[in-house]
Design a protein around this motif. Structure first.
Motif, PDB file in Angstrom:
ATOM      1  N   ARG A   1       0.967  -1.250   0.170  1.00  0.00           N
ATOM      2  CA  ARG A   1      -0.176   0.057   0.082  1.00  0.00           C
ATOM      3  C   ARG A   1       0.933   1.189  -0.146  1.00  0.00           C
ATOM      4  O   ARG A   1       1.607   1.576   1.034  1.00  0.00           O
ATOM      5  CB  ARG A   1      -1.009  -0.038   1.254  1.00  0.00           C
TER       6      ARG A   1
ATOM      7  N   ASN B   1       0.269  -3.199  -5.988  1.00  0.00           N
ATOM      8  CA  ASN B   1      -0.360  -2.045  -5.147  1.00  0.00           C
ATOM      9  C   ASN B   1      -1.641  -2.114  -4.912  1.00  0.00           C
ATOM     10  O   ASN B   1      -2.653  -1.818  -5.756  1.00  0.00           O
ATOM     11  CB  ASN B   1       0.101  -0.566  -5.638  1.00  0.00           C
TER      12      ASN B   1
ATOM     13  N   GLN C   1      -3.748  -0.079  -3.298  1.00  0.00           N
ATOM     14  CA  GLN C   1      -4.384   1.122  -3.423  1.00  0.00           C
ATOM     15  C   GLN C   1      -4.641   1.604  -4.786  1.00  0.00           C
ATOM     16  O   GLN C   1      -5.878   2.092  -4.891  1.00  0.00           O
ATOM     17  CB  GLN C   1      -3.430   2.256  -2.922  1.00  0.00           C
TER      18      GLN C   1
END
Length: 332
Positions: A254, A307, A309
């Motif tokens: 993240r 990732n 996010q």
């Protein structure tokens, strides 16, 4: 350093590992290991010195090393020219790999202190988090407070009394509360538990690169499992080569995309100037001094970084199974 380390997590790696240690002791005959009490009353488990040990014992010891926060299993199907692979997964990569599994506790005694031959070992496993002798624990903000602990040593002889006394003192344990597992790399259990460090190797390199460890929230990996060699340097070489040239790791992070992309580029061991030769040869050329080897080498061959996010994934590096087959496989 001990006074500056706080416990940022409620999880106790020693407490979580305890049922696994109990299983190792309960199934000792089946797993090919032998347990005894030292003169001090510490439980010493031989997983490959005089006892035969086994791959199954190595898998269990690998999970003990991860403080009960990871899984290690075999995948017995031919892949990339090799029949047996290790798969590792953890939902707590920082605690499992850095806070527990990493072999970072240097334990040494002179020949005068031992009354014979000098002793050196790197301790790994949950008891490291009781002693907190490494700056890594300040970096991750973790310390364990269990009343029992377990430490793994990759050695070919039992630790002398002075080392046992140091472990008890530094861990703050009574003798009955400490278990020490001995896994020479020349044994099936030793080879297995070292190759099972494929994700840990990636996490250590992540830390060396200056990437925020707490941004890594999940990890899985695989590596081919070689046959152990009776020669100590060759055995160590095979376990390292398994990760350097056959290790694959997938990290979930993240962070911002730029950092995730950079991590995928910088993490694989192909970035090392020593890349492309067997580790045994590299080690010999370095005069058997680990500190003369390029630190960028200690990383998996291939990585994916996802990732969470953004939902984006990056890939870096590649396996070199041709090199491993030239080192490991003989034609009938």
């Amino acid at each position: 350093m001990t006074d500056t380390v706080t416990t940022a997590s409620p999880l106790s790696v020693n407490t979580l590992a305890r049922p696994l240690v109990e299983r190792l002791l309960r199934d000792a005959d089946t797993l090919g290991v032998k347990a005894r009490r030292s003169e001090e009353g510490v439980c010493i488990v031989d997983a490959g010195i005089e006892a035969p040990g086994s791959v199954e014992a190595g898998l269990l010891i690998a999970q003990i090393c991860m403080g009960g926060l990871g899984q290690a299993r075999l995948a017995c199907s031919e892949q990339q020219g090799w029949p047996t692979w290790l798969e590792v997964q953890t939902a707590q990569p920082v605690l499992a790999c850095v806070g527990s599994q990493y072999a970072g506790w240097s334990l040494a005694a002179s020949k005068e202190e031992t009354g014979g031959k000098k002793f050196f070992a790197l301790g790994s496993g949950p008891a490291r988090a009781l002693a907190v002798k490494e700056t890594l624990f300040t970096d991750i903000g973790y310390r364990d407070h269990s009343d029992a602990g377990v430490l793994v040593m990759e050695v070919d002889r039992p630790p002398p009394p002075i080392i046992i006394q140091k472990l008890l003192r530094d861990c703050g344990l009574q003798a009955a509360g400490l278990t020490v597992i001995l896994t020479p790399t020349t044994s099936p259990a030793g080879t297995t538990q070292v190759v099972a460090r494929v994700v840990e190797t990636a996490l250590h390199k992540v830390h060396q690169l200056g990437f925020d460890l707490h941004s890594v929230v999940g990890g899985s990996g695989s590596a081919p499992l070689p046959a152990p060699s009776p020669d100590g340097v060759e055995a160590m070489g095979r376990t390292n080569d398994a990760i350097l040239y056959g290790g694959r790791v997938h990290l979930s992070v993240r962070c911002d995309d730029a950092a995730a992309r950079q991590l995928a580029q910088q993490l694989p061991c192909v970035n090392s100037s020593d890349y492309g030769r067997s580790f045994a040869d590299i080690f010999k050329a370095a005069g058997y001094d680990f500190y003369k080897i390029d630190g960028a080498l200690f990383a998996p061959a291939e990585v994916w970084v996802s990732n969470l996010q953004s939902g984006n994934t990056w890939h870096g590096g590649a396996m070199d199974m041709a090199l491993l087959m030239s080192l490991w496989r003989k034609e009938a």
